[in-house]
Design a protein around this motif. Structure first.
Motif, PDB file in Angstrom:
ATOM      1  N   ARG A 197      -8.287   3.145  -5.453  1.00 10.26           N
ATOM      2  CA  ARG A 197      -8.205   4.547  -5.067  1.00 10.26           C
ATOM      3  C   ARG A 197      -7.168   5.239  -5.947  1.00 10.26           C
ATOM      4  N   LEU A 198      -7.132   6.549  -5.858  1.00 10.67           N
ATOM      5  CA  LEU A 198      -6.152   7.388  -6.531  1.00 10.67           C
ATOM      6  C   LEU A 198      -5.449   8.196  -5.452  1.00 10.67           C
ATOM      7  N   VAL A 199      -4.120   8.215  -5.470  1.00  9.22           N
ATOM      8  CA  VAL A 199      -3.344   8.999  -4.503  1.00  9.22           C
ATOM      9  C   VAL A 199      -2.352   9.862  -5.265  1.00  9.22           C
ATOM     10  N   ASP A 200      -2.561  11.158  -5.216  1.00  9.56           N
ATOM     11  CA  ASP A 200      -1.729  12.104  -5.972  1.00  9.56           C
ATOM     12  C   ASP A 200      -1.587  11.672  -7.425  1.00  9.56           C
ATOM     13  N   GLY A 201      -2.712  11.213  -7.970  1.00  7.45           N
ATOM     14  CA  GLY A 201      -2.758  10.819  -9.369  1.00  7.45           C
ATOM     15  C   GLY A 201      -2.357   9.393  -9.654  1.00  7.45           C
ATOM     16  N   GLU A 202      -1.758   8.683  -8.685  1.00  7.06           N
ATOM     17  CA  GLU A 202      -1.305   7.310  -8.910  1.00  7.06           C
ATOM     18  C   GLU A 202      -2.444   6.326  -8.683  1.00  7.06           C
ATOM     19  N   ILE A 203      -2.664   5.421  -9.636  1.00  2.94           N
ATOM     20  CA  ILE A 203      -3.677   4.381  -9.522  1.00  2.94           C
ATOM     21  C   ILE A 203      -3.196   3.326  -8.535  1.00  2.94           C
ATOM     22  N   GLN A 204      -4.020   3.026  -7.526  1.00  2.36           N
ATOM     23  CA  GLN A 204      -3.678   2.007  -6.542  1.00  2.36           C
ATOM     24  C   GLN A 204      -4.855   1.051  -6.366  1.00  2.36           C
ATOM     25  N   ILE A 205      -4.554  -0.243  -6.262  1.00  4.37           N
ATOM     26  CA  ILE A 205      -5.582  -1.262  -6.146  1.00  4.37           C
ATOM     27  C   ILE A 205      -5.239  -2.253  -5.040  1.00  4.37           C
ATOM     28  N   ILE A 206      -6.252  -2.987  -4.615  1.00  4.28           N
ATOM     29  CA  ILE A 206      -6.070  -4.189  -3.806  1.00  4.28           C
ATOM     30  C   ILE A 206      -6.039  -5.360  -4.782  1.00  4.28           C
ATOM     31  N   PRO A 207      -5.022  -6.230  -4.732  1.00  2.00           N
ATOM     32  CA  PRO A 207      -4.890  -7.286  -5.750  1.00  2.00           C
ATOM     33  C   PRO A 207      -6.121  -8.189  -5.851  1.00  2.00           C
ATOM     34  N   ASP A 208      -6.356  -8.648  -7.097  1.00  2.00           N
ATOM     35  CA  ASP A 208      -7.445  -9.582  -7.396  1.00  2.00           C
ATOM     36  C   ASP A 208      -8.738  -9.090  -6.750  1.00  2.00           C
ATOM     37  N   ASN A 209      -9.436 -10.006  -6.042  1.00  2.00           N
ATOM     38  CA  ASN A 209     -10.634  -9.602  -5.304  1.00  2.00           C
ATOM     39  C   ASN A 209     -10.434  -9.822  -3.811  1.00  2.00           C
ATOM     40  N   ASP A 210      -9.229  -9.498  -3.334  1.00  2.00           N
ATOM     41  CA  ASP A 210      -8.953  -9.661  -1.914  1.00  2.00           C
ATOM     42  C   ASP A 210      -9.765  -8.698  -1.056  1.00  2.00           C
ATOM     43  N   SER A 211     -10.378  -7.693  -1.664  1.00  2.00           N
ATOM     44  CA  SER A 211     -11.307  -6.838  -0.916  1.00  2.00           C
ATOM     45  C   SER A 211     -12.445  -7.642  -0.316  1.00  2.00           C
ATOM     46  N   ALA A 212     -12.745  -8.807  -0.904  1.00  2.00           N
ATOM     47  CA  ALA A 212     -13.834  -9.650  -0.386  1.00  2.00           C
ATOM     48  C   ALA A 212     -13.539 -10.166   1.019  1.00  2.00           C
ATOM     49  N   MET A 213     -12.270 -10.109   1.439  1.00  2.00           N
ATOM     50  CA  MET A 213     -11.905 -10.549   2.783  1.00  2.00           C
ATOM     51  C   MET A 213     -11.922  -9.390   3.778  1.00  2.00           C
ATOM     52  N   ASN A 214     -12.401  -8.227   3.331  1.00  2.00           N
ATOM     53  CA  ASN A 214     -12.416  -7.034   4.182  1.00  2.00           C
ATOM     54  C   ASN A 214     -11.030  -6.721   4.738  1.00  2.00           C
ATOM     55  N   VAL A 215     -10.038  -6.780   3.851  1.00  2.70           N
ATOM     56  CA  VAL A 215      -8.680  -6.432   4.235  1.00  2.70           C
ATOM     57  C   VAL A 215      -8.596  -4.931   4.524  1.00  2.70           C
ATOM     58  N   ASP A 216      -7.509  -4.514   5.113  1.00  2.00           N
ATOM     59  CA  ASP A 216      -7.299  -3.123   5.477  1.00  2.00           C
ATOM     60  C   ASP A 216      -7.212  -2.255   4.217  1.00  2.00           C
ATOM     61  N   GLU A 217      -8.187  -1.356   4.056  1.00  2.79           N
ATOM     62  CA  GLU A 217      -8.157  -0.407   2.943  1.00  2.79           C
ATOM     63  C   GLU A 217      -8.131   1.032   3.460  1.00  2.79           C
ATOM     64  N   SER A 218      -7.563   1.201   4.646  1.00  3.94           N
ATOM     65  CA  SER A 218      -7.446   2.533   5.224  1.00  3.94           C
ATOM     66  C   SER A 218      -6.410   3.351   4.460  1.00  3.94           C
ATOM     67  N   GLU A 219      -6.356   4.624   4.779  1.00  5.72           N
ATOM     68  CA  GLU A 219      -5.451   5.521   4.061  1.00  5.72           C
ATOM     69  C   GLU A 219      -3.997   5.070   4.158  1.00  5.72           C
ATOM     70  N   LYS A 220      -3.582   4.541   5.312  1.00  4.82           N
ATOM     71  CA  LYS A 220      -2.188   4.153   5.532  1.00  4.82           C
ATOM     72  C   LYS A 220      -1.956   2.656   5.376  1.00  4.82           C
ATOM     73  N   SER A 221      -2.915   1.930   4.843  1.00  3.45           N
ATOM     74  CA  SER A 221      -2.765   0.480   4.712  1.00  3.45           C
ATOM     75  C   SER A 221      -1.558   0.110   3.855  1.00  3.45           C
ATOM     76  N   PRO A 222      -0.783  -0.903   4.284  1.00  2.25           N
ATOM     77  CA  PRO A 222       0.345  -1.375   3.468  1.00  2.25           C
ATOM     78  C   PRO A 222      -0.076  -2.301   2.330  1.00  2.25           C
ATOM     79  N   LEU A 223      -1.378  -2.580   2.207  1.00  2.00           N
ATOM     80  CA  LEU A 223      -1.840  -3.544   1.201  1.00  2.00           C
ATOM     81  C   LEU A 223      -2.094  -2.926  -0.162  1.00  2.00           C
ATOM     82  N   TRP A 224      -2.160  -1.599  -0.233  1.00  2.00           N
ATOM     83  CA  TRP A 224      -2.376  -0.956  -1.530  1.00  2.00           C
ATOM     84  C   TRP A 224      -1.190  -1.214  -2.458  1.00  2.00           C
TER      85      TRP A 224
END
Length: 370
Positions: A197-224
């Motif tokens: 995602r992009l937040v106020d222009g800053e590039i933010q990612i979930i490390p590696d392919n941890d998205s495959a575990m359906n981790v929290d990717e909500s707006e306020k998630s601490p995992l970004w």
């Protein structure tokens, strides 16, 4: 042998093991394409000699990932990869994530890490796919066309709907230019992807392919995590993190004007596209540019190139990059039937919020054994 076992055997035999049927927790099938693990150095010149991040989940290397052969449909609240269907559309990214996750452990919305891995693989193998980029046909090869889906009646602004049925195009519309490939990555409908995602222009990612575990990717998630200029994954807002800064001054107009010039990669946002007073600025000023033309004020780390966030070179065709560098922006990849020559594996859309829906936006599930 059960009915689905026989169908799986036939599909695997016919495709040389490249395609298979995977069942979800309801015992219902999706047609999937197996992608064996590879290293970044194998698919692009500057790539590090490390395992491609699409194959790293929770710190463990996976020997393969499975990508939906077809853009997905939604049945019984779950996502399925099936041929000759009108692809799902007019759905939010959070609803798409949920439709994938409901299928059971390992099922997930295709991630940006997986998309980038495929893009590099196709470029290296000389099989950058074409697709439905001009109302049912390929804009550069007009003899190539798919079967038009019935219009949904939802409408697509001033443009008539022109989705094609999943997998109904020629082999050149698949990732390896064969009947066994992943179809409709380019054109038809945009692919929503997770882990970016992009937040106020800053590039933010979930490390590696941890998205495959359906981790929290909500707006306020601490995992970004943001990416700093040394390639470290750090907390958002940390010093020296990569951002997309406007090339030209933004606009205070709230009628969504196009700001010319695109963006530059840097570590600060001095020129946001919207400069007005509104705080509900979801859909105001924006910019676009050919992805290959992006310049940088700081040296781009190789990770950004690996994840398709900064161009490898100028030899990437006319794929466009759309952006609003204010607010939270969620990613779309590959373009749609509306995008013409700008559609492609490197086309990236970071322009709209997580609530965005449109008849030319869809998705596909992926699977990793957990």
């Amino acid at each position: 042998m059960g009915r689905f076992d026989e169908a799986r055997f036939a599909l695997e035999a016919m495709s040389g093991g490249k395609n298979t049927l995977l069942m979800d927790d309801m015992g219902l099938p999706s047609v999937m394409v197996r992608i064996p693990c590879f290293r970044w150095s194998e698919v692009y010149e500057e790539g590090e000699d490390t395992v491609c991040s699409a194959f790293i989940v929770d710190g463990k290397v996976k020997d393969s990932i499975y990508i939906s052969k077809y853009l997905n449909v939604v049945e019984r609240g779950r996502a399925y990869s099936l041929p000759d269907r009108d692809p799902a559309h007019t759905i939010t990214i959070d609803d798409a994530r949920e439709a994938c996750a409901r299928k059971g452990p390992g099922w997930h919305l295709m991630s940006n890490a997986e998309w980038a891995a495929l893009a590099h693989w196709c470029r290296k193998n000389g099989t950058l796919p074409r697709g439905n980029t001009n109302a049912g046909r390929d804009v550069t090869a007009v003899h190539e066309h798919g079967v038009l889906a019935p219009p949904s009646g939802i409408g697509a602004g001033k443009h008539p709907e022109a989705r094609t049925l999943t997998g109904s195009g020629p082999d050149a519309w698949s990732h390896d230019w064969t009947a066994a490939g992943i179809t409709d990555l380019v054109g038809n409908v945009w692919d929503m992807v997770s882990g970016l995602r992009l937040v106020d222009g800053e590039i933010q990612i979930i490390p590696d392919n941890d998205s495959a575990m359906n981790v929290d990717e909500s707006e306020k998630s601490p995992l970004w995590r943001a990416v700093d200029t040394s390639g470290n994954l750090v907390a958002p807002g940390s010093p020296n993190t990569y951002k997309y800064d406007g090339v030209n001054p933004g606009s205070p107009d709230d009628t969504a004007p196009l700001v010319p010039g695109g963006v530059r990669l840097g570590t600060s946002v001095r020129q946001p596209q919207y400069t007005g007073p509104r705080t509900d600025a979801d859909y105001f000023a924006w910019t676009m540019m050919p992805f290959r033309s992006m310049a940088a004020d700081v040296a781009p780390h190789v990770l950004l190139k690996a994840l398709g966030l900064y161009p490898l070179s100028e030899r990437l065709g006319g794929d466009n990059f759309f952006v609003r560098n204010y607010g939270e922006r969620l990613p779309l990849r590959g373009g749609s039937w509306l995008d013409g020559a700008s559609a492609g594996l490197w086309e990236l859309y970071l322009r709209d919020s997580r609530s965005w829906i449109f008849p030319d936006v869809g998705f596909r599930a992926a699977y990793v054994e957990l």
